[in-house]
Every structure is written in structure tokens, then in C-alpha cells.
Design a protein around this motif. Structure first.
Motif, PDB file in Angstrom:
ATOM      1  N   ALA A  10       9.086 -13.547 -11.709  1.00  0.00           N
ATOM      2  CA  ALA A  10       8.130 -12.446 -11.603  1.00  0.00           C
ATOM      3  C   ALA A  10       7.020 -12.777 -10.605  1.00  0.00           C
ATOM      4  CB  ALA A  10       7.540 -12.122 -12.969  1.00  0.00           C
ATOM      5  N   VAL A  11       6.561 -14.020 -10.606  1.00  0.00           N
ATOM      6  CA  VAL A  11       5.525 -14.426  -9.650  1.00  0.00           C
ATOM      7  C   VAL A  11       6.066 -14.342  -8.229  1.00  0.00           C
ATOM      8  CG1 VAL A  11       4.212 -16.426  -8.819  1.00  0.00           C
ATOM      9  CG2 VAL A  11       4.187 -15.829 -11.226  1.00  0.00           C
ATOM     10  N   LEU A  12       7.307 -14.785  -8.019  1.00  0.00           N
ATOM     11  CA  LEU A  12       7.903 -14.705  -6.689  1.00  0.00           C
ATOM     12  C   LEU A  12       8.067 -13.253  -6.243  1.00  0.00           C
ATOM     13  CD1 LEU A  12      10.590 -17.540  -6.875  1.00  0.00           C
ATOM     14  CD2 LEU A  12       8.449 -17.538  -5.593  1.00  0.00           C
ATOM     15  N   LEU A  13       8.524 -12.396  -7.149  1.00  0.00           N
ATOM     16  CA  LEU A  13       8.659 -10.980  -6.812  1.00  0.00           C
ATOM     17  C   LEU A  13       7.305 -10.354  -6.482  1.00  0.00           C
ATOM     18  CD1 LEU A  13      11.235  -9.559  -9.386  1.00  0.00           C
ATOM     19  CD2 LEU A  13      11.462  -9.606  -6.912  1.00  0.00           C
ATOM     20  N   PHE A  14       6.315 -10.670  -7.290  1.00  0.00           N
ATOM     21  CA  PHE A  14       4.989 -10.089  -7.063  1.00  0.00           C
ATOM     22  C   PHE A  14       4.398 -10.575  -5.740  1.00  0.00           C
ATOM     23  CE2 PHE A  14       0.459  -9.419  -7.603  1.00  0.00           C
ATOM     24  CZ  PHE A  14       0.435  -8.152  -8.176  1.00  0.00           C
ATOM     25  N   CYS A  15       4.537 -11.856  -5.437  1.00  0.00           N
ATOM     26  CA  CYS A  15       4.002 -12.385  -4.184  1.00  0.00           C
ATOM     27  C   CYS A  15       4.736 -11.800  -2.982  1.00  0.00           C
ATOM     28  CB  CYS A  15       4.088 -13.903  -4.174  1.00  0.00           C
ATOM     29  SG  CYS A  15       2.912 -14.684  -5.293  1.00  0.00           S
ATOM     30  N   THR A  16       6.044 -11.602  -3.101  1.00  0.00           N
ATOM     31  CA  THR A  16       6.806 -10.968  -2.027  1.00  0.00           C
ATOM     32  C   THR A  16       6.335  -9.533  -1.819  1.00  0.00           C
ATOM     33  OG1 THR A  16       8.716 -12.337  -2.569  1.00  0.00           O
ATOM     34  CG2 THR A  16       9.117 -10.396  -1.212  1.00  0.00           C
ATOM     35  N   GLY A  17       6.106  -8.822  -2.905  1.00  0.00           N
ATOM     36  CA  GLY A  17       5.598  -7.453  -2.800  1.00  0.00           C
ATOM     37  C   GLY A  17       4.200  -7.402  -2.220  1.00  0.00           C
ATOM     38  N   LEU A  18       3.348  -8.331  -2.611  1.00  0.00           N
ATOM     39  CA  LEU A  18       1.985  -8.381  -2.082  1.00  0.00           C
ATOM     40  C   LEU A  18       1.990  -8.667  -0.591  1.00  0.00           C
ATOM     41  CD1 LEU A  18      -1.011  -8.240  -2.882  1.00  0.00           C
ATOM     42  CD2 LEU A  18      -0.925 -10.712  -3.186  1.00  0.00           C
ATOM     43  N   TYR A  19       2.843  -9.594  -0.162  1.00  0.00           N
ATOM     44  CA  TYR A  19       2.971  -9.874   1.265  1.00  0.00           C
ATOM     45  C   TYR A  19       3.465  -8.634   2.012  1.00  0.00           C
ATOM     46  CZ  TYR A  19       4.775 -11.635   5.658  1.00  0.00           C
ATOM     47  OH  TYR A  19       5.042 -11.806   6.986  1.00  0.00           O
ATOM     48  N   VAL A  21       3.021  -5.488   1.198  1.00  0.00           N
ATOM     49  CA  VAL A  21       1.957  -4.472   1.264  1.00  0.00           C
ATOM     50  C   VAL A  21       0.929  -4.845   2.327  1.00  0.00           C
ATOM     51  CG1 VAL A  21       0.003  -3.520  -0.012  1.00  0.00           C
ATOM     52  CG2 VAL A  21       2.237  -3.631  -1.086  1.00  0.00           C
ATOM     53  N   LEU A  22       0.589  -6.124   2.406  1.00  0.00           N
ATOM     54  CA  LEU A  22      -0.452  -6.544   3.340  1.00  0.00           C
ATOM     55  C   LEU A  22       0.041  -6.695   4.779  1.00  0.00           C
ATOM     56  CD1 LEU A  22      -2.291  -9.197   1.159  1.00  0.00           C
ATOM     57  CD2 LEU A  22      -2.962  -6.841   1.608  1.00  0.00           C
ATOM     58  N   ALA A  23       1.306  -7.009   4.987  1.00  0.00           N
ATOM     59  CA  ALA A  23       1.784  -7.338   6.329  1.00  0.00           C
ATOM     60  C   ALA A  23       2.562  -6.215   7.003  1.00  0.00           C
ATOM     61  CB  ALA A  23       2.657  -8.584   6.276  1.00  0.00           C
ATOM     62  N   ARG A  24       3.117  -5.305   6.256  1.00  0.00           N
ATOM     63  CA  ARG A  24       3.973  -4.275   6.855  1.00  0.00           C
ATOM     64  C   ARG A  24       3.155  -3.134   7.412  1.00  0.00           C
ATOM     65  NH1 ARG A  24       8.475  -6.811   7.893  1.00  0.00           N
ATOM     66  NH2 ARG A  24       9.169  -7.969   6.093  1.00  0.00           N
ATOM     67  N   LEU A  31       5.851   1.120   0.462  1.00  0.00           N
ATOM     68  CA  LEU A  31       6.231   1.681  -0.839  1.00  0.00           C
ATOM     69  C   LEU A  31       7.279   0.813  -1.535  1.00  0.00           C
ATOM     70  CD1 LEU A  31       6.390   5.498  -0.051  1.00  0.00           C
ATOM     71  CD2 LEU A  31       4.727   4.306  -1.468  1.00  0.00           C
ATOM     72  N   MET A  32       8.223   0.270  -0.768  1.00  0.00           N
ATOM     73  CA  MET A  32       9.216  -0.626  -1.364  1.00  0.00           C
ATOM     74  C   MET A  32       8.554  -1.893  -1.898  1.00  0.00           C
ATOM     75  SD  MET A  32      12.363  -0.149   1.325  1.00  0.00           S
ATOM     76  CE  MET A  32      13.239  -1.555   0.722  1.00  0.00           C
ATOM     77  N   SER A  33       7.537  -2.373  -1.214  1.00  0.00           N
ATOM     78  CA  SER A  33       6.830  -3.564  -1.668  1.00  0.00           C
ATOM     79  C   SER A  33       6.043  -3.285  -2.951  1.00  0.00           C
ATOM     80  CB  SER A  33       5.883  -4.061  -0.581  1.00  0.00           C
ATOM     81  OG  SER A  33       6.608  -4.407   0.573  1.00  0.00           O
ATOM     82  N   VAL A  34       5.490  -2.094  -3.061  1.00  0.00           N
ATOM     83  CA  VAL A  34       4.802  -1.712  -4.300  1.00  0.00           C
ATOM     84  C   VAL A  34       5.799  -1.671  -5.451  1.00  0.00           C
ATOM     85  CG1 VAL A  34       3.581   0.174  -5.440  1.00  0.00           C
ATOM     86  CG2 VAL A  34       2.924  -0.511  -3.155  1.00  0.00           C
ATOM     87  N   ASP A  92       3.943   4.793  10.843  1.00  0.00           N
ATOM     88  CA  ASP A  92       3.145   3.591  11.008  1.00  0.00           C
ATOM     89  C   ASP A  92       1.819   3.756  10.266  1.00  0.00           C
ATOM     90  OD1 ASP A  92       2.171   1.192  11.841  1.00  0.00           O
ATOM     91  OD2 ASP A  92       1.859   1.786  13.924  1.00  0.00           O
ATOM     92  N   VAL A  93       1.522   2.812   9.378  1.00  0.00           N
ATOM     93  CA  VAL A  93       0.323   2.907   8.550  1.00  0.00           C
ATOM     94  C   VAL A  93      -0.944   2.778   9.393  1.00  0.00           C
ATOM     95  CG1 VAL A  93      -0.923   1.825   6.640  1.00  0.00           C
ATOM     96  CG2 VAL A  93       1.544   2.035   6.538  1.00  0.00           C
ATOM     97  N   ASP A  94      -0.910   1.954  10.433  1.00  0.00           N
ATOM     98  CA  ASP A  94      -2.095   1.774  11.278  1.00  0.00           C
ATOM     99  C   ASP A  94      -2.454   3.044  12.031  1.00  0.00           C
ATOM    100  OD1 ASP A  94      -2.383  -0.821  10.493  1.00  0.00           O
ATOM    101  OD2 ASP A  94      -1.233  -1.640  12.167  1.00  0.00           O
TER     102      ASP A  94
END
Length: 150
Positions: A10-19, A21-24, A31-34, A92-94
Motif C-alpha cells: 500500500a505504501v508503494l502504491l501510494f508513493c507511486t500515485g503521489l509521484y 500526481v506531482l510529476a505528470r 487521474l490514474m495516479s489518484v 496538459d495540466v500546465d
């Protein structure tokens, strides 16, 4: 069952999702990361429910609610992303910062270099409309400045 295995996953999944959200920059990947982050939470809920041997299975019930909320969130989010893509041609989010509303006084057409009367010339001809003032806005600013000075 050891609680460490699903907790680490779960920690690995959450950290992958957090990365993600912040990097994409692509809104669909965000949305897939969320969703990855929500699945990490679901995994923790079920793992702790099994570990505590809850008779009511409240962790599993909360997981069902989380899945229902995530389905509604992804449906609304995808509809918004598709609407933005149709209008802008990119997800593109930016580039979404360009959709913010601006005051009409800030957006003025390009014109000649003009003097505001206080010795400072405004720049123009850049093609972006920044650095120039509209005639009405400039005269209103001069009137306010004249009223403020004793």
C-alpha cells in the motif's frame, strides 16, 4: 497473515500515485495516479479489517464506499478532461492556467508607445498585451492619482 506485506504494498502504491500526481502533466495520467492512491487506501482498509478480525467488517464496508466515490470522481473528472481537450486541443495540466479569468483592464490591445504623463513610457509591440494600458484605464488612474495627492 502478516500485516507488513499489504502495508508495504500500500505504501508503494501510494508513493507511486503521489509521484504521478506531482510529476505528470497529462490530466488523464493524474487521474490514474489518484486512483492508485485510493487503491492503496482500500488495500490498507481491507488489510486492517482482516488483521483486527472485525465481526462487522467495517473496513470492507468503507472500501465499498471508497470505490463508489472513486467511480463518481473518475466519471466527473474524465468528463471535465474531455471538455477541456475539446476546447483547448490538449489535456496538459500546465496549460490549464490559461483558462483562469482575467480582468478586462489587464487585457488590452497592443498600441504605440505612450507616455503616462509621469515620465514613464509604457512598452508595447510585444504581441502579448502586457506593459500597455488602455486609454480609459490610464486616464482613470491619473484622475485617482491626482485626487490622492494633496
Amino acid at each position: 497473515m502478516h500485516l507488513a506485506y499489504p502495508a508495504v504494498l500500500a505504501v508503494l502504491l501510494f508513493c507511486t500515485g503521489l509521484y504521478g500526481v506531482l510529476a505528470r502533466r497529462n490530466a488523464i495520467l493524474v487521474l490514474m495516479s489518484v486512483e492508485l492512491m485510493l487503491n492503496a487506501v482500500n488495500l490498507n482498509l481491507v488489510a486492517f479489517d482482516v488483521w483486527l478480525r472485525d465481526a462487522l467488517h467495517s473496513g470492507q464496508a468503507l472500501t465499498l464506499f471508497t470505490i463508489a466515490i472513486a467511480a463518481a470522481e473518475i466519471g466527473i473528472g474524465l468528463a471535465i478532461v474531455l471538455a477541456v481537450y475539446r476546447n483547448r486541443g490538449s489535456s496538459d495540466v500546465d496549460r490549464l492556467r490559461d483558462t483562469a479569468e482575467t480582468d478586462e483592464a489587464e487585457t488590452v490591445p497592443d498600441g504605440d508607445d505612450s507616455d503616462d504623463g509621469d515620465g514613464t513610457a509604457t512598452a508595447s509591440g510585444t504581441g502579448t498585451g502586457t506593459g500597455t494600458e488602455d486609454q480609459a484605464t490610464a486616464s482613470a488612474g491619473k484622475a485617482k492619482k491626482a485626487e490622492a495627492t494633496p
